[in-house]
Design an enzyme around this catalytic site. Structure first.
Site, PDB file in Angstrom:
ATOM      1  N   CYS A 240       1.113  -1.477   0.036  1.00 34.91           N
ATOM      2  CA  CYS A 240      -0.116  -0.179  -0.170  1.00 34.91           C
ATOM      3  C   CYS A 240       0.761   0.926   0.119  1.00 34.91           C
ATOM      4  O   CYS A 240       0.763   2.438  -0.702  1.00 34.91           O
ATOM      5  CB  CYS A 240      -0.891  -0.492   1.060  1.00 34.91           C
ATOM      6  SG  CYS A 240      -0.370  -0.726   2.859  1.00 34.91           S
TER       7      CYS A 240
ATOM      8  N   SER B 216       9.750   3.101   6.252  1.00 36.20           N
ATOM      9  CA  SER B 216       8.448   1.951   5.671  1.00 36.20           C
ATOM     10  C   SER B 216       7.757   4.147   6.223  1.00 36.20           C
ATOM     11  O   SER B 216       8.301   4.477   7.500  1.00 36.20           O
ATOM     12  CB  SER B 216       7.947   1.111   6.848  1.00 36.20           C
ATOM     13  OG  SER B 216       8.810   0.270   6.420  1.00 36.20           O
TER      14      SER B 216
ATOM     15  N   GLN C 100       6.095  -5.495   9.431  1.00 39.25           N
ATOM     16  CA  GLN C 100       4.771  -5.742   8.112  1.00 39.25           C
ATOM     17  C   GLN C 100       5.912  -5.904   6.729  1.00 39.25           C
ATOM     18  O   GLN C 100       5.890  -7.183   5.987  1.00 39.25           O
ATOM     19  CB  GLN C 100       3.919  -5.265   8.162  1.00 39.25           C
ATOM     20  CG  GLN C 100       2.261  -5.481   7.122  1.00 39.25           C
ATOM     21  CD  GLN C 100       1.420  -4.847   7.125  1.00 39.25           C
ATOM     22  OE1 GLN C 100       1.266  -4.044   7.594  1.00 39.25           O
ATOM     23  NE2 GLN C 100       0.563  -6.170   6.797  1.00 39.25           N
TER      24      GLN C 100
ATOM     25  N   THR D 286     -12.060   3.726  18.199  1.00 38.98           N
ATOM     26  CA  THR D 286     -10.719   3.644  18.760  1.00 38.98           C
ATOM     27  C   THR D 286     -11.038   2.814  19.910  1.00 38.98           C
ATOM     28  O   THR D 286      -9.268   2.298  20.048  1.00 38.98           O
ATOM     29  CB  THR D 286     -11.268   5.720  19.166  1.00 38.98           C
ATOM     30  OG1 THR D 286     -11.460   6.161  18.648  1.00 38.98           O
ATOM     31  CG2 THR D 286      -9.582   5.426  20.310  1.00 38.98           C
TER      32      THR D 286
END
Lengths: 275, 333
Positions: B50, B106, B113, B190
């Site tokens: 992504c 990242s 990940q 949340t």
């Protein structure tokens, strides 16, 4: 004291001081390398003192120590060794470093006392004497560890209460520190009671006791006071309004009383009055 | 032999451009075959996540026009694509791949990940027979370097998401977190995300209190209406509060009463509401540990800073490994 013994003693003291400085400076700077170097140096210092004690003839059969110097120095070594073992088996990172100031204080105390003539006291070369001294030594070791756990618990608790980023975030959970401190305190108390009982049995074997009976013996008085303080601290945990922070402070206070009692009773009389 | 990487990421391109280049897993084999045929290269790996799309190539001959290939393949005008692309060769390409795999490039510094994503991309290329000696060694080394970075530095040690930080704070109080009871006040997003962080740590006993019980039951079977909070609170070791409420939803006397019924066993209160749901006075009670949004965000920022400091320790490891792998590949050639 012979030269090589003096070298070992002082090398250990300097090693402890350097270890504490290195490790805590490393902590502040976030340097793992310095922290680990401090830990290794503390263990090396304990090794120096262990070699010194072996050289002085300390051994497990019949009266592990001959005088208060040996007692306190052996206590210093045991405190660090038990901390190192706990760090390994309980996976408590940093415990050796955190305990090294206590070990240093005991070692310094021993050095201040000096190694007096090592004529074995009457009644020393008996199983009762070995048990009495050995068990008492172990109880003090456990009290020292419980003191360290209590201090770490109070420190971490303070950090968590602030709700801010944690310094010393490698410390185990608060509950772990509290539980271990309480258990070590309980075990130390049990051993101290056993040590006291074995001391009573030992006193009965001493030939020709002096008119000064055990009720006026500084060491016995100090031990009773320590016992009472630790019993109170241990029981605090079972009262809801006193568990947690107050129990930890009681543990800290009891240990400081132990140190004070050991110091004062040693100044007044190096061994028990009733010889 | 030349190793190249051409691509774009969250720093060089907005999501509208990245999504046009994205390659779903089921289309990777086709993309690799197209890349090798169009550019006449023996080896290729596509890493598409992504936050980035990157094309790694190993070639012997003249440099192909990778930008042109990508533009034509994904039907984007070259002028729109070119400004967002970066390109590295040999040592720089190896270094880039190792940094990416270790999580140093990242969006969340040090995230783990990406390591799996790079591994999946490499395995897909290997299965499609799109890799050979060069990219096999390069990607296998990248994964080994990422593991080394993880074990030799603290880059991945501290949490940098608020939900993880909240769960970590509770874990700093309780040694047996999986056996604790979590009460969540409010059933919004949340709270759900934070609850997941606790579930990831093994917490199973979850109580939910909400205005509408039906919505609460989406999170747990043990759901209660809001007015039962004083009765339910004593059962909770950890309270996660994120509810819209006029004034404090949880006041200090309620917490004190709950503590008394719990025989002063510690409680952790996580106030994720803005404005705050929990009376700050509750934090002054003896065995209560209260964390609000500001505190948790402060810890998150501090953790991110710590990771940035750790990055300095990672760069020499990556640089040394990159030089070694390029040297090795050049020797064997």
């Amino acid at each position: 004291m012979e030269t090589h013994a003096s070298i070992l003693l002082n090398a250990g003291l300097v090693g402890y001081a350097t270890a504490i400085l290195t490790a805590f400076t490393g902590l502040g700077a976030g340097s793992r390398r310095s922290f680990n170097a401090g830990r290794r140096l503390a263990l090396l210092s304990a090794l120096f003192h262990f070699i010194l004690l072996a050289d002085l003839g300390v051994h497990h059969t019949q009266c592990p120590v001959m005088n208060v110097f040996g007692f306190v120095l052996l206590l210093s070594v045991l405190v660090l060794l038990v901390a190192a073992a706990s760090e390994l088996f309980l996976e408590m990172t940093g415990l050796t470093v955190m305990t090294s100031p206590v070990a240093f204080v005991f070692a310094f105390f021993a050095a201040a006392l000096g190694d007096a003539a090592r004529t074995p006291p009457e009644g020393a070369a008996t199983l009762a004497a070995s048990v009495h001294i050995g068990v008492t030594l172990l109880s003090f070791t456990l009290f020292a560890l419980s003191f360290v756990f209590a201090l770490l618990y109070l420190f971490e608790r303070g950090q968590l209460k602030q709700g801010a980023p944690l310094k010393l975030d490698f410390l185990p959970p608060l509950q772990t520190l509290y539980d271990l401190g309480h258990r070590f305190m309980g075990a130390g108390l049990l051993l101290l009671v056993l040590g006291t009982v074995s001391g009573v049995l030992l006193a009965r074997t001493v030939p020709n006791p002096t008119p000064h009976d055990w009720r006026h013996d500084p060491k016995v008085i100090a031990t009773m006071a320590t016992c009472a303080a630790y019993a109170a601290a241990f029981l605090f945990h079972f009262l809801p309004s006193l568990k947690g922070r107050r129990t930890a402070w009681a543990c800290v206070g009891a240990f400081l009383l132990l140190i004070l009692g050991l110091w004062v009773s040693t100044l007044l009389s190096p061994l028990h009055n009733f010889r | 032999m030349t190793i190249t990487v051409t691509g774009l990421n969250h720093k060089s391109a907005p999501v509208e451009v990245r999504e046009k280049l994205a390659v779903p897993p089921e289309a990777l084999a086709e993309e690799l075959a197209a890349a090798r045929d169009a550019m006449n290269v023996p080896e290729a790996v596509v890493v598409s996540t992504c936050n980035r799309v990157e094309l790694y190539l190993s070639r012997e001959g003249p440099a192909p026009d990778v930008a042109d290939f990508l533009a034509k393949r994904h039907r984007i005008p070259l002028s729109d694509l070119q400004p967002h692309l970066y390109h590295h060769e040999d040592l720089a390409a190896a270094r880039h791949l190792f940094r990416v795999t270790a999580g140093l490039d990242s969006q969340v510094l040090g995230e783990t990940q990406i390591q799996k994503q790079v591994k999946d991309a490499y395995q897909a290329a290997h299965a499609a027979r799109a890799t050979g000696r060069v990219l096999n060694r390069l990607f296998q080394t990248a994964l080994a370097v990422a593991k080394r970075v993880r074990t030799e530095t603290g880059i991945q040690e501290k949490s940098v998401s608020m939900s993880s930080v909240a769960a970590n704070m509770a874990a700093k109080v309780f040694s047996d977190l999986p056996r604790k009871t979590v009460l969540i006040l409010g059933a919004g997003d949340t709270g759900r995300v934070t609850l997941e962080a606790f579930r990831d740590r093994g917490v199973e006993r979850i109580l939910v209190v909400n205005r509408t019980v039906e919505k609460a039951q989406e999170l747990s079977k043990r759901a209660y209406p809001l007015e039962t909070l004083p009765r339910v609170l004593p059962q909770a070791d950890i309270l996660i509060s994120c509810i819209h409420h006029d004034g404090y939803a949880v006041d200090a006397p309620t917490v004190k009463a709950a503590l008394h019924l719990r025989r002063e066993e510690p409680m952790v209160l996580l106030d994720l509401g803005v404005p705050r749901n929990i009376d700050p006075e509750a934090g002054n009670l003896e065995n209560v540990f209260l964390f609000d949004v500001d505190g948790l965000q402060g810890i998150t920022r501090e953790n991110l800073r710590a990771r940035e400091v750790e990055m300095r320790a990672c760069e020499p490891i990556i640089d040394e490994a990159a030089r070694a792998v390029i040297r090795k590949l050049n020797e064997v050639r």
